[in-house]
Design a protein around this motif. Structure first.
Motif, short mmCIF file in Angstrom:
data_model
loop_
_atom_site.label_atom_id
_atom_site.label_comp_id
_atom_site.label_asym_id
_atom_site.label_seq_id
_atom_site.Cartn_x
_atom_site.Cartn_y
_atom_site.Cartn_z
N CYS A 127 13.59 -29.28 92.81
CA CYS A 127 14.70 -28.36 93.10
C CYS A 127 15.80 -28.52 92.05
CB CYS A 127 15.28 -28.63 94.49
SG CYS A 127 14.09 -28.40 95.82
N THR A 128 16.59 -27.47 91.88
CA THR A 128 17.72 -27.52 90.96
C THR A 128 18.98 -27.90 91.72
OG1 THR A 128 18.30 -25.19 91.29
CG2 THR A 128 16.64 -25.70 89.61
N ALA A 129 20.01 -28.29 90.98
CA ALA A 129 21.26 -28.73 91.60
C ALA A 129 21.92 -27.62 92.40
CB ALA A 129 22.23 -29.24 90.53
N GLY A 130 21.63 -26.36 92.04
CA GLY A 130 22.24 -25.26 92.74
C GLY A 130 21.61 -24.92 94.08
N GLU A 131 20.45 -25.49 94.35
CA GLU A 131 19.79 -25.20 95.63
C GLU A 131 20.39 -26.09 96.72
OE1 GLU A 131 15.40 -23.83 95.02
OE2 GLU A 131 15.75 -25.50 93.66
N ARG A 132 20.50 -25.53 97.92
CA ARG A 132 21.23 -26.19 99.00
C ARG A 132 20.35 -27.17 99.76
NH1 ARG A 132 26.13 -23.19 100.60
NH2 ARG A 132 26.51 -21.63 98.98
N VAL A 133 19.84 -28.16 99.05
CA VAL A 133 18.97 -29.15 99.68
C VAL A 133 19.45 -30.58 99.40
CG1 VAL A 133 16.94 -27.67 99.65
CG2 VAL A 133 17.40 -29.16 97.70
N PHE A 134 20.62 -30.71 98.79
CA PHE A 134 21.13 -32.03 98.44
C PHE A 134 22.35 -32.35 99.31
CE2 PHE A 134 18.95 -30.44 94.73
CZ PHE A 134 18.23 -31.54 94.29
N GLY A 135 22.47 -33.62 99.70
CA GLY A 135 23.62 -34.05 100.49
C GLY A 135 23.47 -33.77 101.96
N ASP A 136 24.47 -34.24 102.74
CA ASP A 136 24.47 -33.99 104.17
C ASP A 136 24.76 -32.52 104.45
OD1 ASP A 136 24.10 -36.70 104.39
OD2 ASP A 136 26.11 -37.14 105.14
N MET A 137 24.36 -32.06 105.62
CA MET A 137 24.67 -30.70 106.04
C MET A 137 24.79 -30.67 107.56
SD MET A 137 20.94 -29.09 105.03
CE MET A 137 21.07 -29.84 103.39
N THR A 138 25.67 -29.82 108.05
CA THR A 138 25.85 -29.66 109.49
C THR A 138 25.99 -28.18 109.79
OG1 THR A 138 28.26 -29.88 109.33
CG2 THR A 138 27.00 -31.89 109.72
N ALA A 139 25.77 -27.83 111.05
CA ALA A 139 25.88 -26.43 111.47
C ALA A 139 26.53 -26.36 112.83
CB ALA A 139 24.50 -25.78 111.51
N LEU A 140 27.27 -25.31 113.04
CA LEU A 140 27.86 -25.01 114.34
C LEU A 140 27.41 -23.63 114.76
CD1 LEU A 140 29.84 -25.88 116.62
CD2 LEU A 140 31.59 -24.56 115.40
N LEU A 141 26.76 -23.54 115.90
CA LEU A 141 26.34 -22.26 116.45
C LEU A 141 27.31 -21.87 117.55
CD1 LEU A 141 24.29 -19.94 116.73
CD2 LEU A 141 23.06 -21.36 118.39
N ARG A 142 28.00 -20.79 117.32
CA ARG A 142 28.87 -20.19 118.33
C ARG A 142 28.38 -18.74 118.43
NH1 ARG A 142 35.17 -20.95 117.46
NH2 ARG A 142 34.67 -23.08 118.13
N PHE A 143 27.31 -18.60 119.15
CA PHE A 143 26.54 -17.35 119.11
C PHE A 143 27.42 -16.12 119.29
CE2 PHE A 143 23.56 -14.15 120.56
CZ PHE A 143 22.49 -14.36 119.73
N PRO A 144 27.24 -15.09 118.42
CA PRO A 144 26.14 -14.93 117.46
C PRO A 144 26.42 -15.53 116.09
CG PRO A 144 27.42 -12.93 117.51
CD PRO A 144 28.05 -13.84 118.52
N HIS A 145 27.59 -16.17 115.90
CA HIS A 145 27.92 -16.69 114.57
C HIS A 145 27.43 -18.13 114.41
CE1 HIS A 145 31.03 -13.40 114.83
NE2 HIS A 145 30.47 -13.17 113.66
N LYS A 146 27.00 -18.41 113.21
CA LYS A 146 26.55 -19.76 112.86
C LYS A 146 27.17 -20.15 111.53
CE LYS A 146 22.45 -22.46 111.67
NZ LYS A 146 21.00 -22.38 111.44
N LEU A 147 27.89 -21.26 111.54
CA LEU A 147 28.49 -21.80 110.32
C LEU A 147 27.64 -22.96 109.82
CD1 LEU A 147 31.23 -21.87 108.53
CD2 LEU A 147 31.66 -23.93 109.87
#
Length: 218
Positions: A127-147
């Motif tokens: 993968c390249t540095a620009g792809e979103r697969v590096f580092g920690d990640m979190t998500a918040l689902l407040r349906f229908p929106h997801k951050l």
């Protein structure tokens, strides 16, 4: 005929090429979080598909309710709706998800875990540095929106009700909502980091070691 209720679900999904990903590493995307949930055998309930979002946390309260057990106010989740009307309005839930990078290997790492993480590092090396697969990640689902928050990239916002494949990032058009959900996400993990109440368990010999090897206890 004997009152058997069967619940089929999954602990996580899998990527099959969505967002350029395979398997279930480096992601809090919908293919991993949105899993099947099938309930069969509920008395007096007609077959139906319920579109209102629910959580795996709701399975245990559902089982307790079916058994006639008194609800525990400290238990997360709620009994699953039996009809779309039971789900209530508005039909949204709030749930937070975390995917730490978890690719380090130490002397105490079980061999099978070390092998899996080594394979994950090998796959991600393409993968390249620009792809979103590096580092920690979190998500918040407040349906229908997801951050989705990324340690090394700007956050993304999706309307997963209309865009379940997360193909259209709408963060730029909803800056106030992004800021609000980022704050809620931080607060949810501050609360989750608080030490849980001490609970004693008598485990059979070897069980604690097996759970620790699987990463379920520390």
């Amino acid at each position: 005929a004997d009152g058997l209720v069967t619940i089929a679900t999954s602990d996580h999904g899998e990527h099959f090429g969505e967002h350029g990903l395979m398997e279930h590493n480096f992601s809090v995307r919908e293919p991993l979080l949105r899993v099947p949930l099938v309930v069969a055998g509920l008395p007096g309930v007609a077959p139906a598909r319920i579109d209102a979002p629910v959580q795996l946390l709701d399975v245990v309260p559902t089982l307790l309710a079916l058994l006639g057990a008194a609800p525990d106010a400290a238990l997360p989740g709620r009994p699953l709706p039996r009809t779309e009307a039971d789900a209530g309005a508005p039909p949204w839930i709030e749930a937070a998800f975390r995917e730490p990078e978890r690719i380090d290997v130490t002397d105490g790492t079980p061999e099978w875990v070390a092998m899996a993480r080594s394979e994950a590092r090998r796959i991600r090396a393409a993968c390249t540095a620009g792809e979103r697969v590096f580092g920690d990640m979190t998500a918040l689902l407040r349906f229908p929106h997801k951050l989705v928050w990324f340690e090394k990239h700007p956050p993304q916002l999706f309307d997963v009700g209309r865009d379940p494949l997360e193909e259209r990032d709408i963060a730029a058009a909803h800056e106030a909502l992004v800021a609000e959900m980022l704050l809620a996400l931080r607060q949810s993990f501050v609360a989750a980091a608080a030490p849980p109440p001490a609970v004693g368990h008598d485990l059979a010999p070897g069980v604690a070691e097996q759970l620790r090897a699987l990463g379920y206890i520390e």
